[in-house]
Design an enzyme around this catalytic site. Structure first.
Site, PDB file in Angstrom:
ATOM      1  CG  HIS A 156      -2.157  15.508   5.630  1.00 42.77           C
ATOM      2  ND1 HIS A 156      -2.531  15.132   4.364  1.00 42.77           N
ATOM      3  CD2 HIS A 156      -2.632  14.538   6.469  1.00 42.77           C
ATOM      4  CE1 HIS A 156      -3.199  13.983   4.424  1.00 42.77           C
ATOM      5  NE2 HIS A 156      -3.267  13.599   5.692  1.00 42.77           N
ATOM      6  CE  LYS A 190      -9.961   8.340  12.093  1.00 41.05           C
ATOM      7  NZ  LYS A 190      -9.514   8.150  10.704  1.00 41.05           N
ATOM      8  CB  CYS A 247      -1.471  11.488   8.791  1.00 33.50           C
ATOM      9  SG  CYS A 247      -3.163  11.298   8.187  1.00 33.50           S
ATOM     10  N   GLY A 290       0.818  -1.218   0.000  1.00 36.64           N
ATOM     11  CA  GLY A 290       0.000   0.000   0.000  1.00 36.64           C
ATOM     12  C   GLY A 290       0.846   1.260   0.000  1.00 36.64           C
TER      13      GLY A 290
HETATM   14  P1  NAP Z   1      -3.697   1.335   0.484  1.00 37.50           P
HETATM   15  O1  NAP Z   1      -2.739   2.078  -0.372  1.00 37.50           O
HETATM   16  O2  NAP Z   1      -5.077   1.122   0.006  1.00 37.50           O
HETATM   17  O3  NAP Z   1      -3.028  -0.099   0.840  1.00 37.50           O
HETATM   18  C1  NAP Z   1      -3.707  -1.056   1.596  1.00 37.50           C
HETATM   19  C2  NAP Z   1      -2.776  -2.194   1.940  1.00 37.50           C
HETATM   20  O4  NAP Z   1      -3.447  -3.117   2.792  1.00 37.50           O
HETATM   21  C3  NAP Z   1      -2.294  -2.998   0.745  1.00 37.50           C
HETATM   22  O5  NAP Z   1      -0.998  -3.460   0.987  1.00 37.50           O
HETATM   23  C4  NAP Z   1      -3.289  -4.145   0.739  1.00 37.50           C
HETATM   24  O6  NAP Z   1      -2.798  -5.300   0.065  1.00 37.50           O
HETATM   25  C5  NAP Z   1      -3.396  -4.423   2.215  1.00 37.50           C
HETATM   26  N1  NAP Z   1      -4.592  -5.176   2.540  1.00 37.50           N
HETATM   27  C6  NAP Z   1      -5.873  -4.898   2.227  1.00 37.50           C
HETATM   28  N2  NAP Z   1      -6.685  -5.867   2.681  1.00 37.50           N
HETATM   29  C7  NAP Z   1      -5.907  -6.774   3.302  1.00 37.50           C
HETATM   30  C8  NAP Z   1      -6.156  -7.999   3.968  1.00 37.50           C
HETATM   31  N3  NAP Z   1      -7.385  -8.503   4.086  1.00 37.50           N
HETATM   32  N4  NAP Z   1      -5.107  -8.677   4.492  1.00 37.50           N
HETATM   33  C9  NAP Z   1      -3.856  -8.194   4.369  1.00 37.50           C
HETATM   34  N5  NAP Z   1      -3.552  -7.042   3.742  1.00 37.50           N
HETATM   35  C10 NAP Z   1      -4.576  -6.335   3.214  1.00 37.50           C
HETATM   36  O7  NAP Z   1      -3.849   2.031   1.890  1.00 37.50           O
HETATM   37  P2  NAP Z   1      -2.759   2.882   2.717  1.00 37.50           P
HETATM   38  O8  NAP Z   1      -2.899   4.314   2.379  1.00 37.50           O
HETATM   39  O9  NAP Z   1      -1.415   2.263   2.603  1.00 37.50           O
HETATM   40  O10 NAP Z   1      -3.342   2.747   4.191  1.00 37.50           O
HETATM   41  C11 NAP Z   1      -3.557   1.511   4.800  1.00 37.50           C
HETATM   42  C12 NAP Z   1      -4.135   1.769   6.208  1.00 37.50           C
HETATM   43  O11 NAP Z   1      -3.175   2.457   6.976  1.00 37.50           O
HETATM   44  C13 NAP Z   1      -5.375   2.667   6.222  1.00 37.50           C
HETATM   45  O12 NAP Z   1      -6.558   1.929   6.048  1.00 37.50           O
HETATM   46  C14 NAP Z   1      -5.289   3.313   7.574  1.00 37.50           C
HETATM   47  O13 NAP Z   1      -5.920   2.519   8.546  1.00 37.50           O
HETATM   48  C15 NAP Z   1      -3.808   3.365   7.832  1.00 37.50           C
HETATM   49  N6  NAP Z   1      -3.276   4.719   7.582  1.00 37.50           N
HETATM   50  C16 NAP Z   1      -2.920   5.445   8.641  1.00 37.50           C
HETATM   51  C17 NAP Z   1      -2.426   6.699   8.466  1.00 37.50           C
HETATM   52  C18 NAP Z   1      -2.121   7.539   9.661  1.00 37.50           C
HETATM   53  O14 NAP Z   1      -2.681   8.572   9.771  1.00 37.50           O
HETATM   54  N7  NAP Z   1      -1.239   7.148  10.537  1.00 37.50           N
HETATM   55  C19 NAP Z   1      -2.290   7.256   7.221  1.00 37.50           C
HETATM   56  C20 NAP Z   1      -2.653   6.500   6.127  1.00 37.50           C
HETATM   57  C21 NAP Z   1      -3.154   5.216   6.339  1.00 37.50           C
HETATM   58  P3  NAP Z   1      -3.145  -5.625  -1.480  1.00 37.50           P
HETATM   59  O15 NAP Z   1      -2.009  -5.052  -2.293  1.00 37.50           O
HETATM   60  O16 NAP Z   1      -3.132  -7.113  -1.505  1.00 37.50           O
HETATM   61  O17 NAP Z   1      -4.456  -5.028  -1.799  1.00 37.50           O
HETATM   62  C1  3JM Z   2      -8.298   4.948   7.647  1.00 32.72           C
HETATM   63  O1  3JM Z   2      -6.095  11.008   5.437  1.00 32.72           O
HETATM   64  C2  3JM Z   2      -6.778  10.116   5.992  1.00 32.72           C
HETATM   65  O2  3JM Z   2      -7.820   9.654   5.470  1.00 32.72           O
HETATM   66  C3  3JM Z   2      -6.364   9.605   7.365  1.00 32.72           C
HETATM   67  C4  3JM Z   2      -5.637   8.281   7.394  1.00 32.72           C
HETATM   68  C5  3JM Z   2      -6.550   7.109   7.534  1.00 32.72           C
HETATM   69  C6  3JM Z   2      -6.847   6.511   8.761  1.00 32.72           C
HETATM   70  C7  3JM Z   2      -6.206   6.953  10.029  1.00 32.72           C
HETATM   71  O3  3JM Z   2      -5.048   6.668  10.218  1.00 32.72           O
HETATM   72  O4  3JM Z   2      -6.854   7.560  10.889  1.00 32.72           O
HETATM   73  C8  3JM Z   2      -7.114   6.592   6.367  1.00 32.72           C
HETATM   74  C9  3JM Z   2      -8.001   5.532   6.425  1.00 32.72           C
HETATM   75  C10 3JM Z   2      -7.741   5.445   8.816  1.00 32.72           C
HETATM   76  C11 3JM Z   2      -8.061   4.770  10.118  1.00 32.72           C
HETATM   77  O5  3JM Z   2      -7.418   3.783  10.462  1.00 32.72           O
HETATM   78  O6  3JM Z   2      -8.992   5.212  10.789  1.00 32.72           O
END
Ligand code: NAP
Ligand code: 3JM
Length: 347
Positions: A250, A221, A130, A14
């Site tokens: 951001h 959050k 974030c 991701g």
């Molecule tokens: P993304 O680009 O959509 O990537 C999602 C990742 O999760 C991909 O590697 C995907 O694998 C994997 N995945 C999805 N379903 C899965 C499953 N059932 N089992 C194992 N792996 C699975 O999303 P992203 O932006 O990287 O963000 C991912 C998550 O991180 C968000 O949903 C959020 O909760 C968190 N996040 C947090 C922050 C923060 O503020 N700290 C910021 C951004 C995101 P595939 O390649 O196989 O689809």
């Molecule tokens: C799910 O920019 C954003 O949308 C925030 C990042 C994010 C989060 C998070 O970290 O709070 C994207 C999607 C989540 C989550 O885990 O609630």
């Protein structure tokens, strides 16, 4: 022989996972085994890690045997499903989702602010949202010297916070509109939501779903996580979170009221200059201030436009910018891993 640490990255394919890989590669942590995990969709994909080819595996309950530190970034549902198994297998889990952030048994950590909270972990450490991370990193040096009474923030958030699908959607919509074609939004504000809005040439004042109190979950959050990280349950915090047609980075307009009277802009400048992980960019005379295009690819939090409020002697305004996928997500998690190793918390 040098102790080596075995890592797993869940969500390795991701937007955040990709940066977890690149920041972990150069974090100076001696790495033994590295497991790159995803859903079945990306199983078999090859990724280079420190010059070696690693094959992506499907994440399952049995993926964590022998893993010391597991970084999770595959959404809240995956974290809720797999983290208990990873903890049982003995891994310390650093979770990037909101699944465990407000759990009182789970430290919520920004190393520049509350690194020592790591000692209280019970197998899970939460990485804050974030927008929260970059704000508290900028406010902590001010809070330490002058105290903090109130924070009012408006965010200008990039689409990459919503993952690879949202980045692709901004790209597609921008090209379509410039070509005079119509757009069919399908990702923002919330992928599984009832309605989708155009993001190209627009801004959307909704990030995540609405709570019944009228705030979005992203806003809640920021409010709740800030109080938890700073250990200030009575701090007044208000947030308005807005999505902009920017790929990465951001920005935040932050208004604060400090406890002590008499703080000056030049004193706050000095505190920010001395703060770890913070870079001051504040030269209005040279039109120099933080902007997302300059922050992309950097681990730091950039602060500028520091002004004293014209009416409230305790009030200050700041502009805070950071790469949401790095300090806002991947880099903060890898920093937590560095701290766990440095402080001998990993057994
Ligand atoms: P993304 O680009 O959509 O990537 C999602 C990742 O999760 C991909 O590697 C995907 O694998 C994997 N995945 C999805 N379903 C899965 C499953 N059932 N089992 C194992 N792996 C699975 O999303 P992203 O932006 O990287 O963000 C991912 C998550 O991180 C968000 O949903 C959020 O909760 C968190 N996040 C947090 C922050 C923060 O503020 N700290 C910021 C951004 C995101 P595939 O390649 O196989 O689809
Ligand atoms: C799910 O920019 C954003 O949308 C925030 C990042 C994010 C989060 C998070 O970290 O709070 C994207 C999607 C989540 C989550 O885990 O609630």
């Amino acid at each position: 022989m040098e102790r080596k640490y075995n890592f797993a990255i869940v969500g390795a394919t991701g937007a955040v996972g990709e940066r977890m890989i690149s920041t972990l590669e150069t974090a100076g942590i001696p790495i033994g085994e590295i497991k790159l995990l995803s859903s079945k969709r990306s199983e078999g994909k090859k990724i280079l890690f420190q010059g070696k080819t690693v094959t992506v595996e499907e994440a399952t309950e049995n993926s964590f045997e022998g893993i010391d530190i597991a970084l999770f970034s595959a959404g809240g549902d995956v974290s809720k499903w797999l983290i208990p198994h990873a903890v049982k297998a003995g891994a310390i889990c650093v979770d990037n989702t909101s699944a465990y952030r407000m759990d009182s048994n789970v430290p919520l950590v920004v190393p520049e602010v509350n690194e020592d909270a790591l000692f209280k972990h019970n197998g899970i450490i939460a990485n804050p949202n974030c927008s929260t991370i970059q704000m508290v990193a900028a406010l902590e040096p001010i809070r330490k010297t002058y105290g903090l009474k109130k924070v009012v923030v408006s965010t200008y958030q990039a689409v990459s916070g919503a993952g690879v699908a949202a980045i692709d959607e901004l790209d597609r919509q921008t090209k379509s509109i410039l070509a005079g074609e119509s757009v069919k939004p399908g990702v923002l504000p919330v992928k599984k939501g009832l309605k989708h809005h155009q993001i190209a040439f627009n801004c959307i004042p909704q990030i995540d779903v609405f709570h019944e109190n009228g705030y979005t979950l992203e806003e809640l959050k920021m409010i709740n996580e800030t109080k938890k990280i700073m250990e200030m349950p009575d701090l007044h915090v208000a947030a308005t979170c807005v999505r902009l047609p920017i790929a990465t980075g951001h920005s935040e307009s932050v208004y604060i009221e400090v406890e002590k009277l008499g703080a000056t802009v030049s004193e706050i400048h000095q505190l920010l200059k001395d703060a770890p992980g913070v870079v001051l960019v504040d030269e209005p005379e040279n039109h120099a201030y933080p902007m997302p295009v300059d922050a992309v690819g950097c681990n730091d939090v950039f602060v500028g436009r520091v002004r004293k409020d014209l009416d409230n002697p305790r009030g200050f305004h700041l502009w805070v910018v950071s790469d949401n996928l790095l300090k806002g997500a991947a880099w903060n998690s890898v920093q937590i891993a560095q701290s766990l190793v440095k402080k001998g918390i990993v057994k």
